[in-house]
Design a protein around this motif. Structure first.
Motif, PDB file in Angstrom:
ATOM      1  N   ASP A 366       0.822  -1.217   0.000  1.00 35.06           N
ATOM      2  CA  ASP A 366       0.000   0.000   0.000  1.00 35.06           C
ATOM      3  C   ASP A 366       0.855   1.266   0.000  1.00 35.06           C
ATOM      4  N   TRP A 367       2.184   1.120  -0.001  1.00 38.07           N
ATOM      5  CA  TRP A 367       3.082   2.250  -0.198  1.00 38.07           C
ATOM      6  C   TRP A 367       3.490   2.380  -1.666  1.00 38.07           C
ATOM      7  N   THR A 369       1.824   2.856  -5.546  1.00 35.15           N
ATOM      8  CA  THR A 369       0.570   3.315  -6.148  1.00 35.15           C
ATOM      9  C   THR A 369      -0.165   2.144  -6.812  1.00 35.15           C
ATOM     10  N   PRO A 370      -1.500   2.238  -6.896  1.00 34.05           N
ATOM     11  CA  PRO A 370      -2.286   1.153  -7.517  1.00 34.05           C
ATOM     12  C   PRO A 370      -1.819   0.820  -8.931  1.00 34.05           C
ATOM     13  N   GLU A 371      -1.302   1.818  -9.649  1.00 33.13           N
ATOM     14  CA  GLU A 371      -0.817   1.579 -11.015  1.00 33.13           C
ATOM     15  C   GLU A 371       0.493   0.808 -11.036  1.00 33.13           C
ATOM     16  N   ASP A 374       4.799   3.969  -9.175  1.00 29.20           N
ATOM     17  CA  ASP A 374       5.255   5.079  -8.334  1.00 29.20           C
ATOM     18  C   ASP A 374       5.037   4.698  -6.870  1.00 29.20           C
ATOM     19  N   THR A 376       3.790   6.119  -2.758  1.00 38.60           N
ATOM     20  CA  THR A 376       2.793   6.980  -2.128  1.00 38.60           C
ATOM     21  C   THR A 376       3.428   7.955  -1.148  1.00 38.60           C
ATOM     22  N   GLU A 377       2.606   8.848  -0.613  1.00 41.62           N
ATOM     23  CA  GLU A 377       3.062   9.822   0.365  1.00 41.62           C
ATOM     24  C   GLU A 377       3.500   9.127   1.654  1.00 41.62           C
TER      25      GLU A 377
END
Length: 406
Positions: A366-367, A369-371, A374, A376-377
């Motif tokens: 979950d760190w 991105t779904p794609e 990349d 995440t914050e």
């Protein structure tokens, strides 16, 4: 028998000698240790009775300061895998002989996952055979894949180097208005922490990498090519960072197409070459200018751009390992527990090394991105504190001064 032995193992880092210095500084002010020895080339030095007397070094503050900022393993390293002592106890007997000969009671091993496996096996051997020796691990790995520690010494400095290098590469490729793709391969077999750190190139407002692919997510050639085409549609120069260990859904590595198939002493396949494989893919499918860059060894020991946070924490972990082992702790590893992000705070603790050895901490999905291209914050929040601060490197004849023990 109140002497201490310290050794280093695994891949070099910018901060591994800072941990050694932490151990030595602990010994310098302690009344529980008489002499300190270093084993040359990791556990092999203990097996072969190949030791260095480090007592003179303890007295030299300037030398210790220089050693703190000297990259790589000053005591040398090894890739020696200890078999279970029930299967082959001869190396264990030789280590005990070395301990007895030099009146060594305490042993600290600085290293990564395989080194912690050695700590675990040796501590168990001593316990089961009623040997009164204390065995302690101190963490090290740029891969940041050690379990039960928030992060590992060496990772922060490698992350700082990667973020800086990616920022500079982005500036280089941005000056041209012709379609071009640059693919940068970053270390990480099964854990993509270092590749994720490339996103830190954005912290001062720069674009950083356009696409980031970690080894935790299955790689897909068709999606990769489409991602590149989408980026080229809005800008001429596309910068991509990838983990060396990216693999397809069937478990095969992207680098397999150009790999020799050789393995190391631990059975790990040599996997460098993913960027080269993708360079050819982009050339065939898109036809634009494309370049592959493999950071390789440079990211591991770039002391000139070390993270001050990393160096300080590495020393503290060395001192924590020392304090634990001379107070009768065995079969543990010094570790970092993060208390908060704003402000960034940590505490130093000790964890059961059996829960570190042969475990691997990977990037939480979950760190990413779904794609899958990349981070995440949440990942950025985790990474930012680890690269903070600059070290005061001493230069001599125009290049950084380093200390060599032999």
């Amino acid at each position: 028998m109140n002497n201490l032995l310290v050794a280093q193992s695994g891949g070099p880092t910018t901060a591994i000698n800072a941990t050694l210095v932490g151990v030595l500084k602990g010994a310098r002010i302690s009344d529980k240790v008489d002499k300190v020895f270093g084993a040359k080339n990791g556990i092999e030095g203990a097996i072969n009775d190949n030791l260095i007397d480090l007592n003179e070094l303890l007295k030299d503050t300037e030398a210790l300061d220089t050693l703190t900022y000297t990259p790589s393993s000053a005591l040398g390293s090894c890739r020696y895998k200890m078999k279970d002592w029930r299967e082959d106890d001869e190396p264990y007997k030789k280590i005990i002989d070395t301990f007895i000969k030099h009146e060594i009671k305490y042993f600290i091993y600085i290293g990564g996952n395989d080194s912690m496996d050695t700590v675990n096996k040796l501590a168990e051997y001593c316990k089961m055979n009623n040997h009164d020796f204390y065995i302690m691990g101190a963490p090290k790995t740029v891969d940041n894949d050690l379990n039960l520690t928030d992060h590992s010494p060496g990772f922060g400095s490698a992350a700082k180097y990667i973020a800086t290098t990616i920022s500079e590469i982005e500036r280089d490729i941005s000056v041209y208005d012709i379609p071009a793709v640059t693919i940068v391969e970053i270390m990480g077999r099964n854990a993509g922490w270092l590749t994720a750190a490339s996103a830190l190139a954005r912290v001062n407002g720069g674009p950083g990498p356009d696409l980031i692919y970690l080894c935790e997510k299955d790689f897909d050639n068709d999606k990769f090519i489409q991602d590149i085409k989408d980026k080229l549609a809005v800008k001429p120069g596309v910068l991509v960072t990838i983990s060396e260990g990216i693999k397809y859904s069937d478990g095969s590595y992207v680098s397999d197409s150009i790999s020799s198939g050789a393995v190391d002493n631990f059975g790990h396949k040599y996997i460098a070459g993913s960027a080269k494989a993708l360079e050819q893919l982009v050339r065939n499918e898109i036809g634009c200018k494309v370049r592959a860059i493999e950071l390789n060894l440079m990211q591991r020991a770039a002391a000139h751009i070390a993270s001050e946070t990393d160096i300080i924490e590495s020393q503290m972990l060395g001192q924590k390992a020392f304090d634990c082992v001379v107070n009768g702790v065995t079969g543990k590893m010094a570790a970092i527990h993060r208390l908060g992000d704003n402000p960034y705070q940590v505490e130093f603790t000790a964890v059961d090394v059996s829960q570190v050895a042969n475990h691997e901490k990977t990037v939480p999905t979950d760190w990413i991105t779904p794609e899958g291209n990349d981070v995440t914050e949440e990942m950025m929040t985790y990474l930012r504190p680890l690269i903070m601060g600059e070290v005061n490197i001493k230069y001599e004849n125009g290049i950084p001064k380093q200390l060599r023990l032999y």
